[in-house]
Design a protein around this motif. Structure first.
Motif, PDB file in Angstrom:
ATOM      1  N   GLY A  13     -31.563  26.649 -18.681  1.00 13.51           N
ATOM      2  CA  GLY A  13     -30.579  25.647 -18.299  1.00 13.51           C
ATOM      3  C   GLY A  13     -29.917  25.096 -19.543  1.00 13.51           C
ATOM      4  N   THR A  14     -28.636  24.769 -19.459  1.00 13.69           N
ATOM      5  CA  THR A  14     -27.873  24.358 -20.643  1.00 13.69           C
ATOM      6  C   THR A  14     -26.941  23.194 -20.314  1.00 13.69           C
ATOM      7  OG1 THR A  14     -25.961  25.803 -20.221  1.00 13.69           O
ATOM      8  CG2 THR A  14     -27.812  26.774 -21.430  1.00 13.69           C
ATOM      9  N   TYR A  15     -26.416  22.585 -21.374  1.00 10.49           N
ATOM     10  CA  TYR A  15     -25.236  21.738 -21.259  1.00 10.49           C
ATOM     11  C   TYR A  15     -24.031  22.590 -21.660  1.00 10.49           C
ATOM     12  CZ  TYR A  15     -27.836  17.418 -20.507  1.00 10.49           C
ATOM     13  OH  TYR A  15     -28.634  16.431 -19.978  1.00 10.49           O
ATOM     14  N   THR A  16     -22.933  22.433 -20.939  1.00 11.08           N
ATOM     15  CA  THR A  16     -21.786  23.302 -21.151  1.00 11.08           C
ATOM     16  C   THR A  16     -20.594  22.524 -21.688  1.00 11.08           C
ATOM     17  OG1 THR A  16     -21.104  22.980 -18.847  1.00 11.08           O
ATOM     18  CG2 THR A  16     -22.492  24.892 -19.324  1.00 11.08           C
ATOM     19  N   ASP A  17     -19.792  23.206 -22.501  1.00 10.86           N
ATOM     20  CA  ASP A  17     -18.562  22.630 -23.045  1.00 10.86           C
ATOM     21  C   ASP A  17     -17.326  23.421 -22.637  1.00 10.86           C
ATOM     22  OD1 ASP A  17     -19.886  20.550 -24.390  1.00 10.86           O
ATOM     23  OD2 ASP A  17     -20.326  21.850 -26.090  1.00 10.86           O
ATOM     24  N   ASP A  20     -16.854  29.267 -19.730  1.00  5.82           N
ATOM     25  CA  ASP A  20     -17.530  30.542 -19.944  1.00  5.82           C
ATOM     26  C   ASP A  20     -19.001  30.345 -20.314  1.00  5.82           C
ATOM     27  OD1 ASP A  20     -17.102  29.441 -22.409  1.00  5.82           O
ATOM     28  OD2 ASP A  20     -16.399  31.292 -23.368  1.00  5.82           O
ATOM     29  N   GLN A  21     -19.523  29.146 -20.116  1.00  9.51           N
ATOM     30  CA  GLN A  21     -20.932  28.869 -20.344  1.00  9.51           C
ATOM     31  C   GLN A  21     -21.591  28.516 -19.022  1.00  9.51           C
ATOM     32  OE1 GLN A  21     -20.519  25.690 -23.151  1.00  9.51           O
ATOM     33  NE2 GLN A  21     -19.981  27.029 -24.848  1.00  9.51           N
ATOM     34  N   GLY A  22     -22.930  28.621 -18.982  1.00  8.72           N
ATOM     35  CA  GLY A  22     -23.620  28.320 -17.734  1.00  8.72           C
ATOM     36  C   GLY A  22     -25.107  28.607 -17.826  1.00  8.72           C
ATOM     37  N   ILE A  23     -25.628  29.283 -16.795  1.00 12.40           N
ATOM     38  CA  ILE A  23     -27.055  29.617 -16.732  1.00 12.40           C
ATOM     39  C   ILE A  23     -27.293  30.932 -17.457  1.00 12.40           C
ATOM     40  CG2 ILE A  23     -28.989  30.112 -15.195  1.00 12.40           C
ATOM     41  CD1 ILE A  23     -27.484  28.478 -13.040  1.00 12.40           C
ATOM     42  N   ASN A  24     -28.298  30.959 -18.323  1.00 13.86           N
ATOM     43  CA  ASN A  24     -28.609  32.148 -19.112  1.00 13.86           C
ATOM     44  C   ASN A  24     -29.958  32.737 -18.745  1.00 13.86           C
ATOM     45  OD1 ASN A  24     -26.442  32.273 -21.494  1.00 13.86           O
ATOM     46  ND2 ASN A  24     -26.934  30.127 -21.113  1.00 13.86           N
ATOM     47  N   LEU A  25     -30.152  33.980 -19.150  1.00 19.54           N
ATOM     48  CA  LEU A  25     -31.413  34.694 -18.955  1.00 19.54           C
ATOM     49  C   LEU A  25     -31.927  35.139 -20.316  1.00 19.54           C
ATOM     50  CD1 LEU A  25     -33.217  35.867 -16.581  1.00 19.54           C
ATOM     51  CD2 LEU A  25     -32.085  38.048 -17.044  1.00 19.54           C
ATOM     52  N   LEU A  26     -33.173  34.790 -20.627  1.00 17.09           N
ATOM     53  CA  LEU A  26     -33.804  35.185 -21.892  1.00 17.09           C
ATOM     54  C   LEU A  26     -34.879  36.217 -21.618  1.00 17.09           C
ATOM     55  CD1 LEU A  26     -34.967  32.980 -24.839  1.00 17.09           C
ATOM     56  CD2 LEU A  26     -36.637  34.439 -23.698  1.00 17.09           C
ATOM     57  N   LYS A  27     -34.897  37.281 -22.428  1.00 12.44           N
ATOM     58  CA  LYS A  27     -35.946  38.297 -22.352  1.00 12.44           C
ATOM     59  C   LYS A  27     -36.634  38.405 -23.701  1.00 12.44           C
ATOM     60  CE  LYS A  27     -33.819  40.961 -18.619  1.00 12.44           C
ATOM     61  NZ  LYS A  27     -33.317  42.280 -18.132  1.00 12.44           N
ATOM     62  N   PHE A  28     -37.966  38.329 -23.661  1.00 12.15           N
ATOM     63  CA  PHE A  28     -38.774  38.340 -24.881  1.00 12.15           C
ATOM     64  C   PHE A  28     -39.868  39.385 -24.738  1.00 12.15           C
ATOM     65  CE2 PHE A  28     -42.527  36.072 -27.022  1.00 12.15           C
ATOM     66  CZ  PHE A  28     -42.299  36.689 -28.247  1.00 12.15           C
ATOM     67  N   ASN A  29     -39.823  40.399 -25.607  1.00  6.54           N
ATOM     68  CA  ASN A  29     -40.855  41.426 -25.641  1.00  6.54           C
ATOM     69  C   ASN A  29     -41.401  41.509 -27.056  1.00  6.54           C
ATOM     70  OD1 ASN A  29     -42.195  44.040 -25.948  1.00  6.54           O
ATOM     71  ND2 ASN A  29     -41.447  44.484 -23.886  1.00  6.54           N
ATOM     72  N   PRO A  30     -42.579  40.926 -27.320  1.00  5.43           N
ATOM     73  CA  PRO A  30     -43.115  40.896 -28.685  1.00  5.43           C
ATOM     74  C   PRO A  30     -43.367  42.280 -29.271  1.00  5.43           C
ATOM     75  CG  PRO A  30     -44.287  39.364 -27.249  1.00  5.43           C
ATOM     76  CD  PRO A  30     -43.432  40.211 -26.375  1.00  5.43           C
ATOM     77  N   LEU A  40     -25.997  34.663 -17.153  1.00  2.00           N
ATOM     78  CA  LEU A  40     -26.138  35.056 -15.757  1.00  2.00           C
ATOM     79  C   LEU A  40     -24.929  34.661 -14.928  1.00  2.00           C
ATOM     80  CD1 LEU A  40     -29.831  34.281 -14.703  1.00  2.00           C
ATOM     81  CD2 LEU A  40     -28.714  36.509 -14.759  1.00  2.00           C
ATOM     82  N   THR A  41     -24.522  33.419 -15.075  1.00  2.41           N
ATOM     83  CA  THR A  41     -23.362  32.966 -14.318  1.00  2.41           C
ATOM     84  C   THR A  41     -22.606  31.909 -15.113  1.00  2.41           C
ATOM     85  OG1 THR A  41     -22.579  31.952 -12.249  1.00  2.41           O
ATOM     86  CG2 THR A  41     -24.735  31.247 -13.045  1.00  2.41           C
ATOM     87  N   PRO A  42     -21.320  32.134 -15.364  1.00  4.31           N
ATOM     88  CA  PRO A  42     -20.503  31.119 -16.043  1.00  4.31           C
ATOM     89  C   PRO A  42     -19.971  30.104 -15.047  1.00  4.31           C
ATOM     90  CG  PRO A  42     -19.210  33.071 -15.664  1.00  4.31           C
ATOM     91  CD  PRO A  42     -20.576  33.358 -15.090  1.00  4.31           C
ATOM     92  N   LEU A  85     -26.361  36.330 -10.619  1.00  4.21           N
ATOM     93  CA  LEU A  85     -26.648  35.315  -9.616  1.00  4.21           C
ATOM     94  C   LEU A  85     -25.528  35.281  -8.584  1.00  4.21           C
ATOM     95  CD1 LEU A  85     -27.906  32.297 -11.777  1.00  4.21           C
ATOM     96  CD2 LEU A  85     -29.261  33.611 -10.147  1.00  4.21           C
ATOM     97  N   GLU A  86     -25.907  35.205  -7.313  1.00  4.59           N
ATOM     98  CA  GLU A  86     -24.945  35.077  -6.214  1.00  4.59           C
ATOM     99  C   GLU A  86     -25.132  33.702  -5.576  1.00  4.59           C
ATOM    100  OE1 GLU A  86     -24.016  36.994  -1.797  1.00  4.59           O
ATOM    101  OE2 GLU A  86     -25.896  37.429  -2.852  1.00  4.59           O
ATOM    102  N   LEU A  87     -24.084  32.881  -5.581  1.00  2.32           N
ATOM    103  CA  LEU A  87     -24.164  31.549  -5.017  1.00  2.32           C
ATOM    104  C   LEU A  87     -24.369  31.621  -3.505  1.00  2.32           C
ATOM    105  CD1 LEU A  87     -23.919  28.474  -5.565  1.00  2.32           C
ATOM    106  CD2 LEU A  87     -21.475  28.706  -5.058  1.00  2.32           C
TER     107      LEU A  87
END
Length: 355
Positions: A13-17, A20-30, A40-42, A85-87
Motif C-alpha cells: 500500500g502506498t501514498y500516491t502523487d 500512474d501510482q497505486g497498489i504494488n506487488l513485491l516479490k522476494f526470492n533470497p 498492480l493497479t494505477p 487486479l480487477e475492481l
C-alpha cells in the motif's frame, strides 16, 4: 525445499502523487537474489492499507481521502498469473481518511477505521466480493494533547482470533474499545466496554496473541509497547515497555507492531527522529523485555512485516521511498540488515500473500 528458497510475495500500500501510482506487488526470492516491485493497479488514490483473503485471490484496499461520504473501500479480484487486479466493488467508508482494514476470521465481514472521521464501518462481503454496508459507529471525546487528540481518531480495528470481538484503538480519545460482533444482527457491532490509557499515549495498532488472551498495543505518541491481558471482556494491564534508548532525544512516532510466528518475539517500529525497529523477547515467566533497538534501514518506518516462516522482516519507509530486508535470527529474534533494498514511491503497508 527449504522455505528460504521460496518466493515471498507482498502487496504494497502506498501514498500516491500521480495517477500512474497505486497498489504494488513485491516479490522476494533470497536464493535467486530477487527483490522486485511491479505496479498492480494505477489510478487508486492513496491506497495506504491493502489486505487479502487467506486464498490470496481477493484483495481489499482503501483510498485514504475525504469527501461527503468519507473515503473509499475497494474490493478486487487478484490474478497472480497476469499480476493484475480487477475492481469488483467500491463503497464509501462513511468517514474521512480511512486508514485501516480488517477481515473477520471467517472472511464474511470487513471493517474500516476512519482516522480523521473518528468512526468505523462494517460491511458484509458477498461470495462475489461485493460490499454491503451494515453499520457505522461514530466515536466521541478527546484526549489531553490539543494538537493530536482534539477529537476521535480511529487508527485500527482488529478482530479477535475467534471473531467474536472487535478491538478498536482510537488515538484521539486515548481509548481502546471492545465491541461484540454478532454477524446475524442487522447492525453487527455493539460496545461491551472500553479501556482508558495513560494520558497522551495515542493508541495506534495492536495484535492478539495466538490464543487471543493477550493484546500487544503500540502507543504512537508515548513510543511504548503496552501488553494487556484480555479474558472474558476484562482488560488487565501487564507490562509497559519503552521503545527508546536512555539517551534518545527527539520526535517519536511509534507505528506498527507484529508478533513472530513462534510467538516468542514482538517487533515495534518508531518513526520521528528514531527510525528504529525494537525487538522484544519472551522470558520463561511470560514477560517480555527489549533485547534490540535496530535502525530500520531508512526513514519513517510506518509499516513492516515478517515473512510467514519467520526468516525475514521487510520494512517499508514512507520518507526514503524504499523497502529493505532484514534477516531474523530464529534463535533469539534479533535482526540483521541485509543488502536487499528496492525503491517504491511512499510505501506505507506490506501484506504477505499465501506462499
Amino acid at each position: 525445499m527449504d522455505k528460504s528458497e521460496n518466493t515471498y510475495t507482498f502487496l504494497i500500500g502506498t501514498y500516491t502523487d500521480s495517477a500512474d501510482q497505486g497498489i504494488n506487488l513485491l516479490k522476494f526470492n533470497p536464493s535467486k537474489d530477487i527483490l522486485e516491485v511491479t505496479l498492480l493497479t494505477p489510478d487508486v488514490q492513496n491506497p495506504s492499507f491493502v489486505i487479502a483473503n487467506k486464498q490470496g485471490n481477493r484483495v481489499f484496499a482503501l483510498e485514504e481521502s475525504a469527501g461527503v461520504k468519507g473515503g473509499e473501500v475497494l474490493s478486487f479480484n487478484l490474478n497472480m498469473t497476469s499480476d493484475s487486479l480487477e475492481l469488483v466493488d467500491k463503497m464509501p467508508s462513511f468517514g474521512d481518511h480511512p486508514c485501516y482494514l480488517a477481515l473477520s476470521p471467517n472472511e464474511k465481514h470487513l471493517t474500516v477505521g476512519n482516522y480523521t472521521g473518528g468512526s468505523l464501518s462494517i460491511y458484509e462481503i458477498t461470495p462475489e466480493g461485493k460490499l454491503i454496508h451494515q453499520q457505522t459507529i461514530q466515536h466521541h471525546g478527546k484526549g489531553t494533547n490539543p494538537d493530536r487528540q482534539e477529537g476521535p481518531h480511529v487508527h485500527s480495528t482488529v478482530f479477535s482470533p475467534d471473531g467474536s470481538r472487535l478491538l478498536v484503538a482510537d488515538l484521539g480519545t486515548n481509548k481502546l474499545y471492545n465491541y461484540k460482533v454478532s454477524p446475524e444482527d442487522e447492525e453487527p457491532l455493539s460496545l461491551v466496554n472500553e479501556l482508558s490509557l495513560s494520558a497522551g499515549d495515542g493508541p495506534r495498532h495492536l495484535v492478539f496473541s495466538k490464543g487471543g488472551d493477550t493484546i500487544f498495543l503500540v502507543q504512537e505518541m508515548s513510543a511504548t509497547l503496552e501488553i494487556i491481558g484480555f479474558n472474558n471482556d476484562t482488560f488487565t494491564p501487564k507490562q509497559r515497555l519503552n521503545l527508546l534508548d536512555e539517551n534518545f532525544k527527539g520526535a517519536v512516532g511509534a507505528a506498527e507492531v507484529k508478533i513472530s510466528p513462534d510467538g516468542e518475539n514482538i517487533y515495534v517500529s518508531n518513526r520521528g527522529d528514531a527510525n528504529t525497529i525494537s525487538v522484544f523477547k519472551k522470558a520463561q515467566d511470560g514477560t517480555f523485555s527489549r533485547i534490540q533497538n535496530s535502525s530500520s534501514g531508512g526513514l519513517m518506518p510506518r509499516n513492516f512485516n515478517l515473512t510467514n516462516d519467520g526468516k525475514y522482516l521487510l520494512a517499508a519507509h514512507q520518507a526514503s521511498n524504499d523497502v529493505v530486508v532484514f534477516e531474523r535470527n530464529e534463535e533469539n529474534g534479533t535482526l540483521a540488515l541485509t543488502n536487499w533494498k528496492v525503491k517504491v514511491h511512499k510505501p506505507v503497508y506490506l501484506f504477505q500473500l499465501p506462499d
